[in-house]
Write a protein that holds these residues in place. Structure first.
Motif, PDB file in Angstrom:
ATOM      1  N   ALA A 193      -7.736   3.621 -34.875  1.00  0.00           N
ATOM      2  CA  ALA A 193      -7.756   4.330 -33.590  1.00  0.00           C
ATOM      3  C   ALA A 193      -8.489   3.517 -32.526  1.00  0.00           C
ATOM      4  O   ALA A 193      -8.142   3.552 -31.348  1.00  0.00           O
ATOM      5  N   GLU A 194      -9.494   2.773 -32.967  1.00  0.00           N
ATOM      6  CA  GLU A 194     -10.314   2.040 -31.983  1.00  0.00           C
ATOM      7  C   GLU A 194      -9.798   0.635 -31.710  1.00  0.00           C
ATOM      8  O   GLU A 194     -10.335  -0.065 -30.859  1.00  0.00           O
ATOM      9  N   ARG A 195      -8.775   0.209 -32.435  1.00  0.00           N
ATOM     10  CA  ARG A 195      -8.305  -1.175 -32.305  1.00  0.00           C
ATOM     11  C   ARG A 195      -7.807  -1.481 -30.875  1.00  0.00           C
ATOM     12  O   ARG A 195      -8.069  -2.532 -30.317  1.00  0.00           O
ATOM     13  N   GLY A 196      -7.097  -0.502 -30.261  1.00  0.00           N
ATOM     14  CA  GLY A 196      -6.587  -0.725 -28.898  1.00  0.00           C
ATOM     15  C   GLY A 196      -5.449  -1.728 -28.886  1.00  0.00           C
ATOM     16  O   GLY A 196      -5.053  -2.256 -29.918  1.00  0.00           O
TER      17      GLY A 196
ATOM     18  N   ARG B  40     -10.561   5.370 -38.310  1.00  0.00           N
ATOM     19  CA  ARG B  40     -11.318   5.162 -37.065  1.00  0.00           C
ATOM     20  C   ARG B  40     -11.064   3.747 -36.541  1.00  0.00           C
ATOM     21  O   ARG B  40     -10.842   3.538 -35.348  1.00  0.00           O
TER      22      ARG B  40
END
Ligand SMILES: Cc1ncc(COP(=O)(O)O)c(C=O)c1O
Length: 477
Positions: free
Chosen positions: A48-51, A45
């Protein structure tokens, strides 16, 4: 090239050196640890959320994050007891050769771009063509792997055997044990699934049923369709089954069909004292051979070889005006005229480097070790009367299942699936399942040159213990 305001050259160099040293140490000790390293859901997660940041982050921070959260996770397919799918035991020489080649990042699409690299690849391909028994005039090209090799060969097959207005009637013949990449390749070249005949295999040895093959060809021809290619396998993914190549070659000749041999795994046997298993391959029109499987190379190292280089040339040569400057000086056929890729790395160089340092005898011995391992596995398994050998040791593969008396087929499938899952979860060995004759079976593919007889004995012992435990749990449930 470093963008202003981001990492300094010296810092990147230092990080690279540090990383390589750590990686050597990791690889040296890999087989002392578990066969897989699972990333946690939180970790996934977070990734995926690092951007993607608009402003760069400190180099050390991102290097640490890569190492901590990303690169080391997944199956250790180069672990000595990883025996699932086709493992990827990488020779350290290949890895070094890979770093050398990718470090220079040469464009190996054409001779003019990279004469020495192209000549090294060309000579290597010739050497492998000789091993296949292909005649003078044979050739090939390095591609990313077996799937691309199969697709590339199928394009040549279609262009050699079908006129353009016959493409929509072309029929190809595979077996029920043919690798899925062949159907994908046929799809990509415009052969609809309805024109792919899946020929059954014999129950005993999983080789193609020749009677069924010939009947299908005749039926299609009589129906006005255009049979154009038979895809034989030298070392099927499930069991290591071969052909039978001489008889398939006879049928291909009798009906004027292209014979492609998918030797992604098994072609490496041509380098060993078992090469006779592949007798008949020398009559094929094309052969796929993956060096990133049983020749211990890092990924993206497959070969497609053809008995007549002109067949690839006919399908893939292109001469756009913006490349004309690079065509005149070519002393060998430009690789970009032999396959689908224009820009390509010199994938063969790491294999060339490995062979130069190691010598072909040592490489052959490393391949032969896989045969011993599969036989040792069979010897151990046969000591347990609950074990049913479904496909005996063949090349470096063996398929079996635990089949204690008193359980129905569904229960046996569940039992064997549970044994596999628990073995992988234990971290000790990667033994996965496949399906044969409608049964879920355990499959061992053991090509790692450093796997020992003790590794194999202990793996089988632990499988037996897992079977005991699962049976006890089933009784208690
Ligand atoms: C017999 C066979 N052919 C083709 C392939 C596909 O090769 P790749 O994964 O390199 O594309 C495989 C993969 O395991 C295979 O076993």
């Amino acid at each position: 090239m470093y963008a202003k305001g981001t990492a300094q050259e010296a810092d990147v160099e230092l990080a690279a050196v540090r990383f390589v040293c750590e990686l050597f140490s990791r690889n040296r000790h890999l087989s002392e640890g578990p066969v897989s390293c699972e990333a946690s859901p939180e970790q996934l997660r977070a990734i995926a959320e690092r951007g993607i940041p608009a402003q760069g982050r400190p180099l050390d921070e991102v290097v640490e994050e890569m190492q901590r959260d990303i690169i080391g996770y997944g199956y250790n397919i180069d672990h000595a007891r990883f025996m699932g799918f086709v493992p990827g035991p990488v020779n350290a020489l290949s890895w070094l050769g890979d770093m050398m080649a990718s470090g220079y990042n040469r464009h190996a699409g054409s001779f003019a771009n990279y004469p020495a690299g192209c000549v090294a690849e060309h000579e290597l391909l010739r050497w492998f063509c000789d091993k296949a028994g292909f005649p003078e005039g044979a050739g090939g090209v390095f591609v990313s792997g077996g799937s691309m090799a199969n697709m590339t060969a199928l394009v040549a097959a279609r262009d050699a055997k079908l006129a353009e207005d016959e493409w929509c009637r072309g029929v190809a013949y595979v077996s029920e044990q043919t690798h899925s990449s062949v159907a994908k390749g046929l799809h990509m070249i415009g052969i609809a699934p309805s024109r792919i005949r899946v020929i059954p295999c014999h129950d005993e040895d999983f080789t193609m049923d020749l009677g069924a093959l010939e009947r299908a060809i005749v039926q299609d021809r009589d129906a006005g369709l255009k049979p154009f290619a038979i895809i034989a396998t030298a070392g099927s993914t499930n069991t290591g089954a071969v052909g039978p190549l001489p008889q398939i070659a006879d049928i291909a000749r009798a009906y004027d069909l292209w014979m492609h041999v998918d030797g992604a795994i098994g072609a490496s046997v041509l380098l060993t004292r078992y090469r006779d298993m592949l007798r008949g391959v020398e009559r094929a029109d094309s052969l796929s051979w993956d060096a990133h499987k049983w020749l211990f190379q890092t990924y993206s190292c497959g070969m497609v070889l053809v008995r007549d280089e002109r067949t690839l040339l006919r399908s893939f040569n292109a001469h756009p005006e913006y490349l004309k400057d690079l065509e005149e000086s070519a002393q060998i056929t430009n690789p970009w005229d032999l396959g689908p890729e224009l820009t390509r790395p010199a994938r063969g160089l790491k294999l060339w480097f490995t062979l130069q340092v190691m010598g072909s005898d040592a490489l052959s011995a490393a391949v032969e070790h896989g045969f011993d391992l599969a036989r040792w596995a069979q010897d151990e398994l046969e000591r347990d009367e609950r074990v049913q050998i479904v496909s005996p040791a063949q090349m470096a593969m063996i398929n079996f299942r635990y089949a204690p008396a008193g359980l129905g087929e569904e229960e046996l499938d569940r039992l064997n699936a549970r044994i596999s899952r628990r073995m992988v979860a234990s971290g000790f060995a990667g033994v996965f399942t496949t399906e044969l004759r409608g049964m879920k079976v355990l499959r061992i593919c053991c090509i790692h040159p450093e796997t020992t007889e003790d590794d194999m004995r202990e793996t089988v012992r632990r499988l037996g213990v897992l079977c005991d435990e699962e049976l006890a749990a089933m009784r208690d449930a």
